[in-house]
Design an enzyme around this catalytic site. Structure first.
Site, PDB file in Angstrom:
ATOM      1  NE  ARG A 180      -2.903   2.668   3.128  1.00  0.00           N
ATOM      2  CZ  ARG A 180      -2.353   3.784   3.616  1.00  0.00           C
ATOM      3  NH1 ARG A 180      -1.035   3.810   3.867  1.00  0.00           N
ATOM      4  NH2 ARG A 180      -3.058   4.860   3.864  1.00  0.00           N
ATOM      5  CG  ASP A 182       1.016   6.962   3.891  1.00  0.00           C
ATOM      6  OD1 ASP A 182      -0.130   6.805   4.347  1.00  0.00           O
ATOM      7  OD2 ASP A 182       1.726   7.963   4.122  1.00  0.00           O
ATOM      8  CD  GLU A 211      -3.642   7.354   2.332  1.00  0.00           C
ATOM      9  OE1 GLU A 211      -4.428   7.760   3.223  1.00  0.00           O
ATOM     10  OE2 GLU A 211      -2.423   7.572   2.350  1.00  0.00           O
TER      11      GLU A 211
END
Length: 434
Positions: A180, A182, A211
């Site tokens: 993921r 950020d 994200e």
């Protein structure tokens, strides 16, 4: 977008914030303190993840940092508040033994001010480390969204490309299944388009999630070469339409969601480590309605740790404002006898609806039509040529009858079929199939 055989298309995640979940100190952390082996506590929750019907754990930050994990000080070291490399290796191995994928949280927009590379850059502008930052003449540097402790990396620099590529491949080589990214929305898409192909050249099976909160999701996915982004528009549409009793907002969000599927499969959720808990946002009585939507609309769904028990908590914009939504978990999952009646019911609900999602894997990529909508009621039909799932919600205080959209069987909920219509009680819901 991953091909139709990629493992990510059957992934369903349990998202956990390790520092909070394991009871690690956040604001009073001591970088010189000895290693504390807290990460193994998450191993005790892996069977719980499987019993929920999930097959992935999406970890919040696990790398060395000064406080909350997003002010990284060493991308190549497990945070000593959590443990060490051996703890990480055991967690990954234990997850993989159970068929659970592992997603890591990569903080590559910024680093902590105490990061040795930033300190070296301040000390010597001609150092190799200085190439990672865009230092002003007075030593000033860009920071992330006004947070002085979060120093932005220079994403136009070859040195930053090399660092991020090396970090991502290092942990994929150690067993992680994906990342993921950020604050991916704060990083130029061109930067990701340089890094991610190099990462996939070494680890072609890796899944990369960005994200992203606002903007044109599909355009960013194409430009960046990410596989997916977080579907905040649908999250907003679900909780806000329920909380405000305006399901036309959900209808709009569903339309936007459908349009994304030609480009990628969005990462869908009701809660995460940055937002107010869903049970607090909509009220515990409407958690089933929200979960029914998550489990029957396209996407890669994720459950935030604790939501399966009906946890509550408000996100606040202040120092410590995340504490309520990032609490410590018990060392082991509580037994049914230890849970309140409400928590048991919410846990059972998650298992039931996630099982429906698991049995109907085609839902991951299927379009959803709005069959009928009013402020307080909605009927959705998610379908392919061969199968369909109908989701009916009633937010009102009155019993209602709604179109059944050819559904013939009630799979879950408190509704029934009567004369070709769905009968729902006040504040009722149902999932049906053809």
């Amino acid at each position: 977008m991953p091909d139709l055989e990629h493992w990510s298309l059957s992934a369903m995640w349990w998202h956990v914030y390790p520092l909070g979940a394991t009871g690690a100190p956040i604001r009073d952390a001591d970088a010189s303190a000895p290693v504390v082996h807290r990460l193994p506590r998450l191993e005790a929750w892996l069977d719980h993840v499987v019993e929920l019907g999930l097959n992935g754990i999406a970890l919040g930050p696990v790398f060395a940092s000064s406080t909350h994990g997003y002010d990284t000080t060493d991308h190549f070291r497990i945070d000593p508040r959590l443990g060490d490399d051996d703890d990480f290796d055991r967690l990954v191995a234990a997850a993989h033994e159970r068929g659970i994928r592992v997603l890591l949280d990569g903080v590559f927009n910024h680093v902590g001010r105490e990061h040795p590379a930033f300190q070296a850059a301040l000390a010597d502008r001609d150092s190799h480390e200085a190439a990672l930052f865009a230092l002003g003449d007075d030593g000033d540097v860009e920071v992330f969204e006004g947070h002085d402790a979060l120093v932005a990396l220079d994403h136009g620099s070859d040195a930053t490309v090399e660092l991020v590529t090396r970090v991502m491949t290092h942990w994929l080589d150690r067993g992680a299944d994906g990342w993921r990214l950020d604050a991916a929305y704060s990083v130029p898409a061109a930067f990701w388009a340089r890094v991610l192909p190099a990462v996939r050249e070494r680890r072609p099976d890796a899944w990369i999630l960005g994200e992203v909160i606002h903007g044109e999701y599909a355009e960013l996915v194409e430009a960046s070469t990410m596989d997916a982004v977080t579907q905040y528009e649908l999250w907003q549409g679900i909780w806000h339409s329920i909380a405000e009793g305006n399901l036309f907002e959900l209808q709009h969000a569903i339309g936007r969601h459908n349009a994304l599927l030609a480009a990628f499969t969005p990462y869908t959720f009701l809660g995460n480590h940055d937002v107010t808990r869903i049970a607090t946002a909509v009220g515990s009585g409407f958690v089933p309605h929200a979960l029914a939507l998550l489990c029957t609309v396209a996407g890669t769904p994720a459950i935030y740790a604790g939501d399966e028990y009906g946890a509550e908590g408000v996100k606040e914009e202040r120092v410590g404002g995340d504490d309520a939504i990032r609490p410590e978990l018990p060392e082991t999952p509580p037994s049914r006898d230890e849970l309140s009646h409400a928590a048991r019911a919410t846990l059972d609900l998650h298992r039931e609806l996630l099982a429906i999602r698991r049995r109907n894997a085609w839902l991951t990529r299927a379009q959803t039509d709005v069959v009928d909508v009013e402020n307080g009621t909605i009927v959705l039909r998610t379908a392919t040529a061969d199968a369909s799932i109908v989701t009916a919600l009633n937010l009102t205080d009155d019993a209602v009858r709604l179109p059944a959209a050819d559904a013939t069987t009630v799979l879950a909920g408190d509704g029934g079929l009567e004369s070709g219509e769905i009968a729902l009680p006040a504040r009722g819901w149902a999932i049906l199939s053809r």
